[in-house]
Motif scaffolding. Structure first.
Motif, PDB file in Angstrom:
ATOM      1  N   HIS A 162      -5.868  24.483 -20.878  1.00 22.14           N
ATOM      2  CA  HIS A 162      -6.729  25.674 -21.208  1.00 22.14           C
ATOM      3  C   HIS A 162      -7.229  25.142 -22.482  1.00 22.14           C
ATOM      4  N   VAL A 163      -6.462  24.995 -23.518  1.00 24.02           N
ATOM      5  CA  VAL A 163      -7.062  24.649 -24.790  1.00 24.02           C
ATOM      6  C   VAL A 163      -7.696  23.493 -25.091  1.00 24.02           C
ATOM      7  N   ARG A 164      -7.298  22.394 -24.108  1.00 20.80           N
ATOM      8  CA  ARG A 164      -8.157  21.060 -24.244  1.00 20.80           C
ATOM      9  C   ARG A 164      -9.392  21.172 -23.576  1.00 20.80           C
ATOM     10  N   ALA A 165      -9.582  22.049 -22.649  1.00 18.40           N
ATOM     11  CA  ALA A 165     -10.851  22.297 -21.785  1.00 18.40           C
ATOM     12  C   ALA A 165     -11.903  23.189 -22.844  1.00 18.40           C
ATOM     13  N   ARG A 166     -11.453  23.920 -23.853  1.00 16.44           N
ATOM     14  CA  ARG A 166     -12.202  24.644 -24.570  1.00 16.44           C
ATOM     15  C   ARG A 166     -13.338  23.817 -25.302  1.00 16.44           C
ATOM     16  N   ASP A 167     -14.265  24.494 -25.518  1.00  9.26           N
ATOM     17  CA  ASP A 167     -15.325  23.523 -26.512  1.00  9.26           C
ATOM     18  C   ASP A 167     -15.555  24.315 -27.891  1.00  9.26           C
ATOM     19  N   ASP A 168     -14.780  25.197 -28.071  1.00  9.23           N
ATOM     20  CA  ASP A 168     -14.703  25.882 -29.486  1.00  9.23           C
ATOM     21  C   ASP A 168     -13.600  25.535 -30.207  1.00  9.23           C
ATOM     22  N   VAL A 169     -12.693  24.792 -29.753  1.00  7.49           N
ATOM     23  CA  VAL A 169     -11.458  24.426 -30.557  1.00  7.49           C
ATOM     24  C   VAL A 169     -11.035  22.919 -30.521  1.00  7.49           C
ATOM     25  N   GLU A 170     -10.687  22.295 -31.473  1.00  8.14           N
ATOM     26  CA  GLU A 170      -9.808  21.289 -31.577  1.00  8.14           C
ATOM     27  C   GLU A 170      -8.431  21.093 -31.573  1.00  8.14           C
ATOM     28  N   LEU A 171      -7.687  20.556 -30.698  1.00  6.20           N
ATOM     29  CA  LEU A 171      -6.283  20.648 -30.671  1.00  6.20           C
ATOM     30  C   LEU A 171      -5.693  19.593 -32.009  1.00  6.20           C
ATOM     31  N   VAL A 172      -4.965  20.214 -32.752  1.00  6.71           N
ATOM     32  CA  VAL A 172      -4.349  19.575 -34.078  1.00  6.71           C
ATOM     33  C   VAL A 172      -3.110  19.010 -33.658  1.00  6.71           C
ATOM     34  N   THR A 173      -2.308  19.893 -33.324  1.00  6.48           N
ATOM     35  CA  THR A 173      -1.017  19.714 -33.160  1.00  6.48           C
ATOM     36  C   THR A 173      -0.449  20.391 -31.593  1.00  6.48           C
ATOM     37  N   ALA A 174       0.214  19.672 -30.890  1.00  5.32           N
ATOM     38  CA  ALA A 174       1.104  20.349 -29.795  1.00  5.32           C
ATOM     39  C   ALA A 174       2.311  19.586 -29.697  1.00  5.32           C
ATOM     40  N   ARG A 175       3.337  20.492 -30.170  1.00  9.87           N
ATOM     41  CA  ARG A 175       4.855  20.007 -30.159  1.00  9.87           C
ATOM     42  C   ARG A 175       5.729  21.022 -30.044  1.00  9.87           C
ATOM     43  N   SER A 176       6.846  20.545 -29.724  1.00  9.66           N
ATOM     44  CA  SER A 176       8.129  21.701 -29.911  1.00  9.66           C
ATOM     45  C   SER A 176       8.324  22.096 -31.193  1.00  9.66           C
ATOM     46  N   ARG A 177       8.346  23.337 -31.495  1.00  7.34           N
ATOM     47  CA  ARG A 177       8.699  24.019 -32.649  1.00  7.34           C
ATOM     48  C   ARG A 177       9.994  23.812 -33.381  1.00  7.34           C
ATOM     49  N   TYR A 178      10.934  23.584 -32.545  1.00 16.20           N
ATOM     50  CA  TYR A 178      12.246  23.312 -33.085  1.00 16.20           C
ATOM     51  C   TYR A 178      12.803  22.098 -32.950  1.00 16.20           C
ATOM     52  N   TRP A 179      12.385  21.195 -31.924  1.00 16.51           N
ATOM     53  CA  TRP A 179      13.340  20.306 -31.355  1.00 16.51           C
ATOM     54  C   TRP A 179      13.147  19.127 -32.545  1.00 16.51           C
ATOM     55  N   PRO A 180      14.162  18.574 -32.945  1.00 14.99           N
ATOM     56  CA  PRO A 180      14.387  17.498 -33.954  1.00 14.99           C
ATOM     57  C   PRO A 180      14.080  15.949 -33.770  1.00 14.99           C
ATOM     58  N   PHE A 181      13.816  15.670 -32.404  1.00 13.61           N
ATOM     59  CA  PHE A 181      13.440  14.465 -32.113  1.00 13.61           C
ATOM     60  C   PHE A 181      12.200  14.427 -31.012  1.00 13.61           C
TER      61      PHE A 181
END
Length: 242
Positions: free
Chosen positions: A195-214
């Motif tokens: 959904h966020v990648r298909a939007r034309d009003d935002v750019e994806l800066v970060t997509a990651r696990s919030r807590y995972w260390p590796f």
């Protein structure tokens, strides 16, 4: 704490285990960690920050400590005053319809709220609407297939939400706080990313696990595995110029 790192993940997990007995420590540490993540991308002093669904105000207070102008919008008065707290300047408002002008915020922030709304796409659209072009949108949520997806009933939600609630009641003598389809919803990583990648009003800066260390970012790129291994998805978006 360096992010990501084992030390950070262990500290946050230990704080989470003490959430019920020591919520001030738990949410205070989580707020410092989250605000630091934002501060790495944008200087906060003097910036306008909107905290959507920020509960009793820990995140708002940490943004203000960093000299940001932060405003808390929380729909549930019980959450707003949990633990006897009275966050200053808070507004009781629904995240689907924020009482703000378009582009009012430099940063729109929401921690662990998306799994509690029935229409995540509309919720995200509203966060994007109130963020100025070039501003940041910070969203994190616990996805349903995470080991913590059932919240207080986890990990028994893997066997079915109703069965997990029944087990919780037998074990504690009280009903679970969250009910699937009422105040908890099965939000998944794959559809959210698409959904966020298909939007034309935002750019994806970060997509990651919030807590995972590796490999915090790598696991979100593996379909199937990411639904279990991510635990909690952190998205940072940048509003595109209009």
């Amino acid at each position: 704490m360096r992010d990501p790192s084992i030390r950070r993940s262990v500290a946050l997990f230990r704080a989470f285990l003490r959430e019920q007995s020591d919520p001030e420590h738990c949410y205070g540490l989580l707020a410092r960690d989250a605000v630091q993540q934002v501060a790495r991308l944008v200087p906060l002093e003097g910036r306008t920050v909107v905290d959507v669904g920020g509960g009793s105000g820990h995140f708002t207070e940490e943004f203000r400590r960093r000299q940001a102008h932060c405003y808390l919008f929380e729909p549930d008065p019980r959450e707003l005053h949990a633990g006897g707290r009275k966050p200053e300047g808070a507004v009781v408002a629904d995240g689907y319809l924020l009482p703000l002008a378009d582009g009012a915020a430099d940063v729109c922030f929401s921690s662990n709220v998306l799994e509690h709304v029935a229409d995540p796409q509309t919720f995200l659209s509203e966060m994007i609407r109130v963020t100025r072009p070039g501003g940041l949108i910070y969203v994190s949520f616990t996805n349903w297939y995470s080991p913590w997806g059932g919240h207080e009933t986890a990990p028994w939600h893997y066997l079915g939400a109703e069965r997990a609630r029944a087990r919780y009641r037998r074990r504690t003598g009280r009903p679970a706080k969250h009910t699937l389809g009422e105040n908890l919803f099965a939000v998944h990583i794959g559809p959210t990313l698409r959904h966020v990648r298909a939007r034309d009003d935002v750019e994806l800066v970060t997509a990651r696990s919030r807590y995972w260390p590796f490999l915090a970012g790598a696991i979100t790129r593996v379909p199937g595995l990411r639904e279990f291994a991510t635990w909690n998805l952190l998205l940072i978006l940048r509003r595109c110029p209009t």
